[in-house]
Motif scaffolding. Structure first.
Motif, PDB file in Angstrom:
ATOM      1  N   ASP A   3       0.811  -1.082   0.013  1.00 19.69           N
ATOM      2  CA  ASP A   3       0.076  -0.164   0.090  1.00 19.69           C
ATOM      3  C   ASP A   3       0.939   1.246   0.023  1.00 19.69           C
ATOM      4  OD1 ASP A   3      -1.889   1.934   0.241  1.00 19.69           O
ATOM      5  OD2 ASP A   3      -2.338   1.555   2.387  1.00 19.69           O
ATOM      6  N   ILE A   4       0.737   2.001  -1.066  1.00 19.23           N
ATOM      7  CA  ILE A   4       1.672   3.122  -1.143  1.00 19.23           C
ATOM      8  C   ILE A   4       0.868   4.448  -1.178  1.00 19.23           C
ATOM      9  CG2 ILE A   4       3.452   2.151  -2.519  1.00 19.23           C
ATOM     10  CD1 ILE A   4       2.392   3.543  -5.097  1.00 19.23           C
ATOM     11  N   SER A   5      -0.294   4.503  -0.550  1.00 22.40           N
ATOM     12  CA  SER A   5      -1.258   5.591  -0.462  1.00 22.40           C
ATOM     13  C   SER A   5      -0.504   6.691   0.365  1.00 22.40           C
ATOM     14  CB  SER A   5      -2.617   5.157   0.040  1.00 22.40           C
ATOM     15  OG  SER A   5      -2.589   4.477   1.306  1.00 22.40           O
ATOM     16  N   GLY A   6       0.075   6.219   1.402  1.00 23.97           N
ATOM     17  CA  GLY A   6       0.612   7.561   2.205  1.00 23.97           C
ATOM     18  C   GLY A   6       2.042   7.895   1.595  1.00 23.97           C
ATOM     19  N   ILE A   7       2.401   7.638   0.719  1.00 19.95           N
ATOM     20  CA  ILE A   7       3.915   8.126   0.362  1.00 19.95           C
ATOM     21  C   ILE A   7       3.669   9.783  -0.148  1.00 19.95           C
ATOM     22  CG2 ILE A   7       3.455   7.845  -2.414  1.00 19.95           C
ATOM     23  CD1 ILE A   7       6.288   6.305  -2.027  1.00 19.95           C
ATOM     24  N   MET A   8       2.760  10.177  -0.399  1.00 17.75           N
ATOM     25  CA  MET A   8       2.794  11.599  -0.737  1.00 17.75           C
ATOM     26  C   MET A   8       2.949  12.430   0.600  1.00 17.75           C
ATOM     27  SD  MET A   8       2.872  12.029  -3.790  1.00 17.75           S
ATOM     28  CE  MET A   8       2.525  13.886  -4.224  1.00 17.75           C
ATOM     29  N   ALA A   9       2.572  11.786   1.824  1.00 18.91           N
ATOM     30  CA  ALA A   9       2.701  12.703   2.843  1.00 18.91           C
ATOM     31  C   ALA A   9       3.925  12.494   3.635  1.00 18.91           C
ATOM     32  CB  ALA A   9       1.259  11.885   4.104  1.00 18.91           C
ATOM     33  N   LEU A  10       4.547  11.387   3.133  1.00 20.38           N
ATOM     34  CA  LEU A  10       5.915  11.182   3.649  1.00 20.38           C
ATOM     35  C   LEU A  10       6.951  12.361   3.062  1.00 20.38           C
ATOM     36  CD1 LEU A  10       6.778   7.352   3.159  1.00 20.38           C
ATOM     37  CD2 LEU A  10       6.290   8.593   5.360  1.00 20.38           C
ATOM     38  N   GLY A  11       6.671  12.738   2.033  1.00 18.71           N
ATOM     39  CA  GLY A  11       7.591  13.841   1.472  1.00 18.71           C
ATOM     40  C   GLY A  11       7.016  15.188   1.732  1.00 18.71           C
ATOM     41  N   GLY A  12       5.578  15.215   1.918  1.00 13.45           N
ATOM     42  CA  GLY A  12       5.017  16.519   2.161  1.00 13.45           C
ATOM     43  C   GLY A  12       5.250  17.187   1.079  1.00 13.45           C
ATOM     44  N   LYS A  13       5.496  18.761   1.469  1.00 12.87           N
ATOM     45  CA  LYS A  13       5.738  19.577   0.178  1.00 12.87           C
ATOM     46  C   LYS A  13       7.242  19.893  -0.278  1.00 12.87           C
ATOM     47  CE  LYS A  13       1.795  22.339   1.303  1.00 12.87           C
ATOM     48  NZ  LYS A  13       1.150  23.568   1.707  1.00 12.87           N
ATOM     49  N   ASN A  14       7.895  18.912   0.072  1.00 13.78           N
ATOM     50  CA  ASN A  14       9.492  18.975   0.067  1.00 13.78           C
ATOM     51  C   ASN A  14       9.918  18.006  -0.972  1.00 13.78           C
ATOM     52  OD1 ASN A  14       9.762  20.919   2.081  1.00 13.78           O
ATOM     53  ND2 ASN A  14      10.176  18.994   3.625  1.00 13.78           N
ATOM     54  N   TRP A  15       9.107  17.536  -2.038  1.00 17.93           N
ATOM     55  CA  TRP A  15       9.417  16.716  -3.272  1.00 17.93           C
ATOM     56  C   TRP A  15      10.406  17.224  -3.959  1.00 17.93           C
ATOM     57  CZ3 TRP A  15       8.833  11.653  -3.427  1.00 17.93           C
ATOM     58  CH2 TRP A  15       7.687  11.062  -2.341  1.00 17.93           C
ATOM     59  N   LYS A  16      10.312  18.381  -4.387  1.00 16.77           N
ATOM     60  CA  LYS A  16      11.423  18.945  -5.184  1.00 16.77           C
ATOM     61  C   LYS A  16      12.762  18.751  -4.515  1.00 16.77           C
ATOM     62  CE  LYS A  16       8.727  22.076  -7.932  1.00 16.77           C
ATOM     63  NZ  LYS A  16       8.329  23.441  -8.286  1.00 16.77           N
ATOM     64  N   ALA A  17      12.896  19.029  -3.001  1.00 10.76           N
ATOM     65  CA  ALA A  17      14.181  19.088  -2.365  1.00 10.76           C
ATOM     66  C   ALA A  17      14.822  17.713  -2.530  1.00 10.76           C
ATOM     67  CB  ALA A  17      14.087  19.740  -1.084  1.00 10.76           C
ATOM     68  N   LEU A  18      13.762  16.708  -2.404  1.00 11.37           N
ATOM     69  CA  LEU A  18      14.237  15.256  -2.317  1.00 11.37           C
ATOM     70  C   LEU A  18      14.675  14.634  -3.495  1.00 11.37           C
ATOM     71  CD1 LEU A  18      11.114  13.991  -0.042  1.00 11.37           C
ATOM     72  CD2 LEU A  18      13.472  14.283   0.690  1.00 11.37           C
ATOM     73  N   ILE A  19      14.127  15.136  -4.717  1.00 10.71           N
ATOM     74  CA  ILE A  19      14.506  14.639  -5.974  1.00 10.71           C
ATOM     75  C   ILE A  19      15.705  15.450  -6.357  1.00 10.71           C
ATOM     76  CG2 ILE A  19      13.521  14.770  -8.468  1.00 10.71           C
ATOM     77  CD1 ILE A  19      10.690  14.465  -7.662  1.00 10.71           C
ATOM     78  N   GLY A  20      15.751  16.698  -6.202  1.00  9.11           N
ATOM     79  CA  GLY A  20      16.954  17.338  -6.719  1.00  9.11           C
ATOM     80  C   GLY A  20      18.039  17.237  -5.878  1.00  9.11           C
TER      81      GLY A  20
END
Length: 143
Positions: free
Chosen positions: A126-143
């Motif tokens: 179940d990956i339904s909560g994966i967006m909550a893990l990164g929150g609004k910091n996805w750009k920082a996590l990717i880059g």
């Protein structure tokens, strides 16, 4: 003096004068207020759509209901088979207890696929909560 040289000299002066007139003399606020009056009572209302993950509560409840219905149908089918055989034939023992239906046979191309050896009824991870893990910091996590 050439035209291009004159243009190079005059352009910054004109730009500064226009900027000063618009910002400092209040011309911009007049333009904005006139545009707002011209629009009348047309207000912009922002509608935020809630992003729902694929496995939201509603979807998981719906899937759970479907699974429960399938389980009930299977149990009913097994009971029907037992009734046809006769409950007393094997001393009242449920022959089908703990059994699952056999997986359908696969073609060679299906068996060679990446999920060919996996159980089709396996829900996976179940990956339904994966967006909550990164929150609004996805750009920082990717880059």
């Amino acid at each position: 003096m050439k035209r291009s040289e004159l243009k190079k000299m005059i352009k910054p002066i004109v730009k500064e004068c226009v900027q000063e007139t618009i910002l400092n003399d209040g011309l911009l606020s007049n333009i904005v207020s006139e545009v707002a009056q011209g629009m009348g009572n047309q207000f912009l209302v922002e509608n935020k759509e809630e992003v729902v993950p694929a496995m939201s509560n509603e979807n998981s409840v719906r899937m759970e209901t479907m699974e429960n219905r399938k389980r009930a149908e299977l149990k009913e089918y097994k009971q029907k088979l037992l009734d046809q055989i006769g409950n007393e034939a094997y001393g009242g023992i449920d022959l089908f207890e703990g059994t699952k239906p056999a997986a359908p046979e696969m073609s060679a191309t299906q068996a060679a696929g990446p999920l060919g050896n996996k159980d089709p009824s396996d829900a996976g991870v179940d990956i339904s909560g994966i967006m909550a893990l990164g929150g609004k910091n996805w750009k920082a996590l990717i880059g």
